[in-house]
Design an enzyme around this catalytic site. Structure first.
Site, PDB file in Angstrom:
ATOM      1  N   LYS A  83       0.980  -1.049  -0.053  1.00 25.07           N
ATOM      2  CA  LYS A  83      -0.194  -0.131   0.076  1.00 25.07           C
ATOM      3  C   LYS A  83       1.028   1.190  -0.107  1.00 25.07           C
ATOM      4  CE  LYS A  83      -4.488   0.823   2.384  1.00 25.07           C
ATOM      5  NZ  LYS A  83      -5.098   0.602   3.509  1.00 25.07           N
ATOM      6  N   VAL A  84       0.444   2.120  -0.953  1.00 27.20           N
ATOM      7  CA  VAL A  84       1.409   3.145  -1.229  1.00 27.20           C
ATOM      8  C   VAL A  84       0.518   4.549  -1.281  1.00 27.20           C
ATOM      9  CG1 VAL A  84       2.947   4.413  -2.937  1.00 27.20           C
ATOM     10  CG2 VAL A  84       3.207   2.101  -2.397  1.00 27.20           C
TER      11      VAL A  84
END
Ligand code: E4P
Length: 214
Positions: A83-84
């Site tokens: 997750k970014v």
């Protein structure tokens, strides 16, 4: 529509998994804090329990740092999704991770054009936050509808992961407008079973069965 569970609480995940309702899991730093346990240990346990994708959020503010974290997180399980956050550095990281075949989930999406940028960067998932938009007086579901249309216009393979889902109406609307996934806290997931007519119907059937059942 796939159902992901939005929690790092193992007991809630187990309960929903036993019902066959967990296609994947999303976590974030706040959910890890709420669970009150070691990050790595928690993610390893979730990953061993649930075969579907498990989103683990990076904390760095540079692409280099995010990629370094990703290299650690992917050793915690075979189904880890990185997750970014939706920033220019985040998109650099997504492009690099995607080129290596590592799945990504771009989080904190609040506009359809942010979703388009993430999709063009190669994101596996985009996470538009419905509830947080509602919180500031904008109809959150509208961006899910708009993202759906944009992705369909250009046959973009990135999946729309409706996030910040707070109630059954959000779930219903996500399904109606064609989100690929909705991630939902355990309490909201269990709420989906409930209807007063189901409950009163069961009570009536049980009462009537007393007249004849052995
Ligand atoms: C999931 O990926 C998000 O981090 C989460 O759905 C955010 O939900 P909240 O707005 O209720 O914190």
């Amino acid at each position: 529509m796939k159902f992901f569970i939005d929690t790092a609480d193992i007991s809630g995940i187990k309960k929903a998994h036993e019902m066959g309702l967990v296609d994947g899991v999303t976590t974030n730093p706040s959910l890890i804090k709420k669970a009150g346990r070691d990050h790595e240990q928690t993610i390893r346990e979730i990953s061993a329990l649930i075969p579907g994708p498990i989103s683990v959020e990076t904390l760095s503010d540079t692409a280099e740092g995010m990629i370094k974290e990703a290299d650690t997180y992917i050793t915690w399980g075979s189904n880890i999704v990185i997750k970014v956050v939706m920033t220019p550095e985040g998109m650099k990281a997504v492009r690099a991770l995607s080129a290596r075949g590592i799945k990504t989930n771009v989080t904190l999406i609040f506009s359809p054009l942010q979703a388009l940028i993430a999709a063009k960067s190669g994101a596996t998932y985009v996470s538009p936050f419905v509830g947080r938009l509602d919180d500031i007086g904008q109809v959150g579901m509208e961006i899910i509808t708009q993202i759906r249309q944009i992705f369909d216009n250009y046959s973009l393979p990135t999946q729309i992961l409706a996030a910040s889902i707070r109630n059954p109406i959000h779930m219903l609307d996500s399904a109606l407008v064609g989100a690929d996934v909705a991630t939902v806290p355990p309490a909201t997931l269990f709420q989906l079973f409930k209807h007063p007519l189901t409950e009163s119907g069961i009570a009536t059937f049980m009462e009537d069965a007393k007249a004849w059942a052995i």
